[in-house]
Design a protein around this motif. Structure first.
Motif, mmCIF file in Angstrom:
data_model
loop_
_atom_site.group_PDB
_atom_site.id
_atom_site.type_symbol
_atom_site.label_atom_id
_atom_site.label_comp_id
_atom_site.label_asym_id
_atom_site.label_seq_id
_atom_site.Cartn_x
_atom_site.Cartn_y
_atom_site.Cartn_z
ATOM 1 N N GLY A 1 -7.721 25.039 62.713
ATOM 2 C CA GLY A 1 -6.917 23.827 62.658
ATOM 3 C C GLY A 1 -6.994 23.123 61.318
ATOM 4 N N GLU B 1 -4.835 25.695 58.774
ATOM 5 C CA GLU B 1 -3.653 26.486 59.115
ATOM 6 C C GLU B 1 -2.400 26.059 58.352
ATOM 7 O OE1 GLU B 1 -1.623 25.458 63.141
ATOM 8 O OE2 GLU B 1 -3.774 25.471 63.541
ATOM 9 N N SER C 1 2.701 23.211 65.328
ATOM 10 C CA SER C 1 1.854 23.939 66.273
ATOM 11 C C SER C 1 0.813 23.021 66.901
ATOM 12 C CB SER C 1 1.163 25.103 65.560
ATOM 13 O OG SER C 1 0.178 25.695 66.396
ATOM 14 N N LEU C 2 0.143 22.244 66.073
ATOM 15 C CA LEU C 2 -0.890 21.338 66.579
ATOM 16 C C LEU C 2 -0.281 20.225 67.438
ATOM 17 C CD1 LEU C 2 -3.017 21.221 63.326
ATOM 18 C CD2 LEU C 2 -3.759 22.169 65.507
ATOM 19 N N ILE D 1 0.239 21.841 70.763
ATOM 20 C CA ILE D 1 -1.045 22.022 71.440
ATOM 21 C C ILE D 1 -1.499 20.737 72.118
ATOM 22 C CG2 ILE D 1 -3.520 22.415 71.058
ATOM 23 C CD1 ILE D 1 -2.724 24.420 68.866
ATOM 24 N N TYR E 1 -4.789 32.886 70.135
ATOM 25 C CA TYR E 1 -4.107 31.972 69.205
ATOM 26 C C TYR E 1 -4.597 32.202 67.784
ATOM 27 C CZ TYR E 1 -2.775 27.618 66.891
ATOM 28 O OH TYR E 1 -2.263 26.698 66.008
ATOM 29 N N TYR F 1 4.388 30.032 68.194
ATOM 30 C CA TYR F 1 4.672 28.858 69.025
ATOM 31 C C TYR F 1 4.374 29.106 70.504
ATOM 32 C CZ TYR F 1 6.680 26.307 65.108
ATOM 33 O OH TYR F 1 6.836 25.639 63.918
ATOM 34 N N SER G 1 0.828 28.564 70.834
ATOM 35 C CA SER G 1 0.522 27.133 70.772
ATOM 36 C C SER G 1 0.632 26.483 72.154
ATOM 37 C CB SER G 1 1.475 26.429 69.795
ATOM 38 O OG SER G 1 1.372 26.978 68.496
#
Length: 429
Positions: free
Chosen positions: A11, A14, A33-34, A37, A71, A84, A87
């Motif tokens: 994280g 990335e 993406s985060l 998540i 992931y 994705y 994610s």
């Protein structure tokens, strides 16, 4: 520690890694993406307890660990759609994993060992911020561009590390969950399908009950006030865990050291978390220091760090492409100031989290499960929002948003403490 050494490192870097890709067909964003998540994590927190109840905490952690590893493995050869999809899946897995580990801790503890077991767990978890980031520094220091081979080597190692952590779940001792007693009065001819349907129906009822309890609790004045500071904790979580490292790596004035500094920054954030958690997690119980004092210290520490970051880093650092920043900072970017701010971010975050958990445990001692669920729900939603706008907003605006929420949330926390003190005074009569 193994799984989150891999995921926390992932994280932290990335967005920097994805901007360095030579694959022109890839169009994914680490920030997006985060955001996915944390958004899925927030929604899934409502159903995770039922999943854990159905399949058990150990199997829940095992499956979740496999998804975490998947992931991370996506970064070995990134493809937009798999990135994705992974994610979304890891958002689901995160909710199940955190619920399951909490359940497993409780099952294996009693009143005399729960504090020790939780302390060991938290200490190992925070150590996850040290080792992966140390590798980033040693491997990336002096590199201005992250090559495909360097990326592949790193994420293969992180994937293996996550799988090792997942495999450890297999070795956990088997603990019998408390079940309804079976005896001679039960009908042995009842089909297992009927029992399974009964369990599912029971789980649905449990989810409904928990949702009603959460909604009722969320409507209370104290929780509404605390939700502002909880939202702030989500915003600053986004900043220190994904955005700030990207800003450092994109600052061209740091030269060849910029990418390696991302690792050192992550280590110092972890050091601030560990030191702050050790100091402030115990200080309220062992001294006369008030929660409001620790919260004020946290805001002061964060305000200082935000002001220094505002002066020290270019405004377009979070959103600039791999060619480097174009706007100028107010001061000549300093590596020492940047790393000092990393430590202050971790230290301030520990102030807020320890005292939020403390006040929730005090105010809602009989409703701890829905209270913590609300905490994670609000925090995750705002973390997702922050990761989304990090794609577009300059550093200046991101810092301003956090200052506003941090200041308002601190005042709201003070009001809740004042209300609690007033209620305690009334209870004495």
């Amino acid at each position: 520690m193994f799984i989150f050494t891999a995921f926390t490192t992932c994280g932290n870097i990335e967005q920097t890694v994805l901007k360095s890709l030579t694959n022109s067909s890839f169009s994914g964003s680490g920030y997006n993406s985060l955001a996915i998540i944390y958004g899925v994590f927030s929604a899934s927190s409502l159903i995770a307890p039922s999943v854990v109840a159905l399949i058990g905490p150990q199997f829940s952690m095992l499956i979740s660990g496999v998804i975490y590893s998947g992931y991370i493995a996506v970064f070995i050869k990134p493809i937009t759609w798999t990135f994705y999809v992974a994610s979304v899946l890891i958002g689901l897995a995160a909710a199940v994993l955190w619920t399951a580990q909490g359940n497993f801790l409780v099952i294996n503890s009693d009143s005399s060992s729960i504090n020790k077991n939780t302390g060991v767990f938290w200490a190992l978890l925070q150590c996850s911020m040290l080792f992966g980031n140390l590798y980033i520094y040693l491997e990336w220091n002096g590199k201005e561009v992250i090559t495909d081979s360097s990326r592949t080597k790193l994420f293969v190692a992180l994937s293996v590390l996550s799988l090792v952590g997942t495999a450890v779940f297999i070795l956990l001792r088997k603990v019998e969950q408390q079940e309804e007693p079976t005896g001679e009065d039960e009908d042995p001819l009842i089909p297992s399908e009927a029992v399974s349907k009964e369990k599912v129906a029971s789980s649905v009822n449990e989810v409904t009950t928990e949702l009603k309890a959460m909604l009722k609790l969320f409507g209370t004045k104290s929780m509404l006030l605390l939700s502002i500071l909880i939202a702030y904790s989500g915003l600053e979580l986004t900043f220190y865990s994904g955005v700030y490292g990207t800003c450092i790596g994109a600052t061209k004035e740091f030269g060849a050291a910029a990418k390696g500094l991302i690792g050192i920054s992550g280590i110092l954030v972890g050091a601030g978390e560990i030191i702050g958690g050790g100091m402030f997690g115990l200080v309220y119980k062992n001294s006369q220091l008030r929660r409001t004092t620790v919260i004020f210290l946290g805001f002061l520490v964060h305000f200082i760090s935000y002001f220094l970051i505002y002066l020290n880093l270019p405004p377009d650092a979070p959103i600039v492409d791999e060619n480097g920043t174009r706007l100028s900072s107010y001061l000549a970017p300093s590596e020492k100031i940047a790393l000092l701010c990393s430590f202050l971010l971790g230290l301030g975050d520990s102030c807020f989290n320890t005292q939020l958990y403390s006040i929730l445990g005090t105010l809602y001692a009989d409703q701890s499960a829905p209270a913590v669920a609300i905490f994670k729900f609000i925090q995750s939603i705002w973390a997702a929002i922050a990761f989304f706008y990090s794609n577009y907003l300059l550093l200046t605006w991101q810092l301003l948003i956090m200052v506003i929420f941090g200041f308002t949330g601190t005042i709201s926390f003070f009001l809740v403490e004042k209300m609690e003190a007033a209620s305690l005074d009334l209870s004495e009569f």
